[in-house]
Design a protein around this motif. Structure first.
Motif, PDB file in Angstrom:
ATOM      1  N   CYS A 174      10.714  76.150  -9.142  1.00 59.56           N
ATOM      2  CA  CYS A 174      12.172  76.215  -9.290  1.00 59.56           C
ATOM      3  C   CYS A 174      12.577  76.524 -10.603  1.00 59.56           C
ATOM      4  N   GLU A 212      20.111  75.548  -9.864  1.00 58.47           N
ATOM      5  CA  GLU A 212      19.947  74.546  -9.055  1.00 58.47           C
ATOM      6  C   GLU A 212      19.582  73.175  -9.607  1.00 58.47           C
ATOM      7  N   ALA A 225      21.961  69.847  -9.900  1.00 54.20           N
ATOM      8  CA  ALA A 225      21.550  68.607  -9.378  1.00 54.20           C
ATOM      9  C   ALA A 225      21.554  67.658 -10.428  1.00 54.20           C
ATOM     10  N   HIS A 232      23.057  65.224   2.631  1.00 53.66           N
ATOM     11  CA  HIS A 232      23.310  66.312   2.033  1.00 53.66           C
ATOM     12  C   HIS A 232      24.789  66.126   1.186  1.00 53.66           C
ATOM     13  N   ASN A 282      25.498  65.471  -2.957  1.00 53.14           N
ATOM     14  CA  ASN A 282      26.400  66.591  -3.577  1.00 53.14           C
ATOM     15  C   ASN A 282      27.593  66.068  -4.524  1.00 53.14           C
ATOM     16  N   ASN A 301      18.434  63.006  -6.294  1.00 45.83           N
ATOM     17  CA  ASN A 301      18.811  64.274  -5.858  1.00 45.83           C
ATOM     18  C   ASN A 301      18.065  65.736  -6.673  1.00 45.83           C
ATOM     19  N   THR A 302      17.787  65.386  -7.781  1.00 47.45           N
ATOM     20  CA  THR A 302      17.025  66.342  -8.351  1.00 47.45           C
ATOM     21  C   THR A 302      15.661  66.705  -7.634  1.00 47.45           C
ATOM     22  N   VAL A 337      16.359  68.450  -4.420  1.00 51.85           N
ATOM     23  CA  VAL A 337      16.554  69.979  -4.608  1.00 51.85           C
ATOM     24  C   VAL A 337      15.340  70.627  -5.010  1.00 51.85           C
ATOM     25  N   TRP A 363      13.038  70.557  -1.395  1.00 53.49           N
ATOM     26  CA  TRP A 363      13.761  71.217  -0.539  1.00 53.49           C
ATOM     27  C   TRP A 363      13.470  72.751  -0.898  1.00 53.49           C
ATOM     28  N   ARG A 364      13.947  73.289  -2.272  1.00 48.34           N
ATOM     29  CA  ARG A 364      14.044  74.717  -2.407  1.00 48.34           C
ATOM     30  C   ARG A 364      12.542  75.254  -2.361  1.00 48.34           C
TER      31      ARG A 364
END
Length: 205
Positions: free
Chosen positions: A17, A24, A28, A143, A147, A187-188, A191, A194-195
């Motif tokens: 990432c 992204e 985050a 989600h 955010n 959150n990071t 991300v 998830w990515r």
């Protein structure tokens, strides 16, 4: 939990990432409780729109369409959204009437009570209060909530579930562990994992 697998998975995912989606990760990392406190109605509606349309859709597809939706929704001016019939042209961008209706009904509800009162209600109810909005459910509330800085958590979607299963633990256990070890927000962590999963890389680890 298999900590060795978790560490290796996250190290590889973060490297991927960082090389391919540094924006992204930066986004985050920039989200905090202060994000929610300074949140404007326009910023909230952008994230609400994103969460509604991204549910069940490829994120890259929604990302490509968001500039057009932003224009159609008057840069998320809530008064104009609820009063102008031209927003129906959003169906020309993403032809999903259910998602459009959910977003518009949510805008009407927020406009009706006022955004500041809406934020006060969210402070009191927490992330569960987001489910009062049309189009937001038990997964998408995380989600949207993460955010906007309302909560620091991961959304337990299919990619986080698969990553957790690989590490023989729950999503919450995995994200809590990685957040503490690497000293970054949940959150990071979300991300990054998830990515990596969404790009179909999980099976390579």
């Amino acid at each position: 939990m298999n900590f060795d697998v978790a560490d290796n998975l996250f190290d590889v995912a973060m490297a991927y990432c960082s090389e391919n989606y540094p924006h992204e990760i930066a986004q985050a990392k920039s989200v905090s409780s202060e994000t929610f406190e300074s949140l404007s109605v326009e910023s909230f509606l952008y994230e609400y729109c994103w969460a509604v349309y991204a549910s069940g859709f490829k994120s890259d597809t929604v990302e490509a369409k968001m500039p057009f939706l932003t224009e159609i929704f008057f840069h998320f001016n809530v008064e104009r959204i609820v009063s102008d019939r031209s927003v129906d042209s959003a169906l020309d961008v993403i032809n999903n009437r259910r998602k459009l209706k959910s977003f518009l009904d949510g805008c009407k509800a927020i406009c009706g009570i006022g955004f500041e009162k809406f934020k006060l209600a969210l402070r009191a109810k927490g992330v569960d209060g987001l489910e009062d909005l049309p189009g937001i459910g038990p997964i998408t509330k995380f989600h949207l909530g993460k955010n906007i800085g309302l909560i620091d958590a991961a959304k337990p979607d299919i990619w986080l579930e698969r990553a957790a299963a690989r590490c023989t633990c729950s999503v919450d256990e995995l994200v809590t562990y990685l957040s503490g070890k690497y000293r970054i927000s949940k959150n990071t962590v979300d991300v990054v994992l998830w990515r990596y999963g969404a790009d179909r890389k999980l099976e390579m680890v």
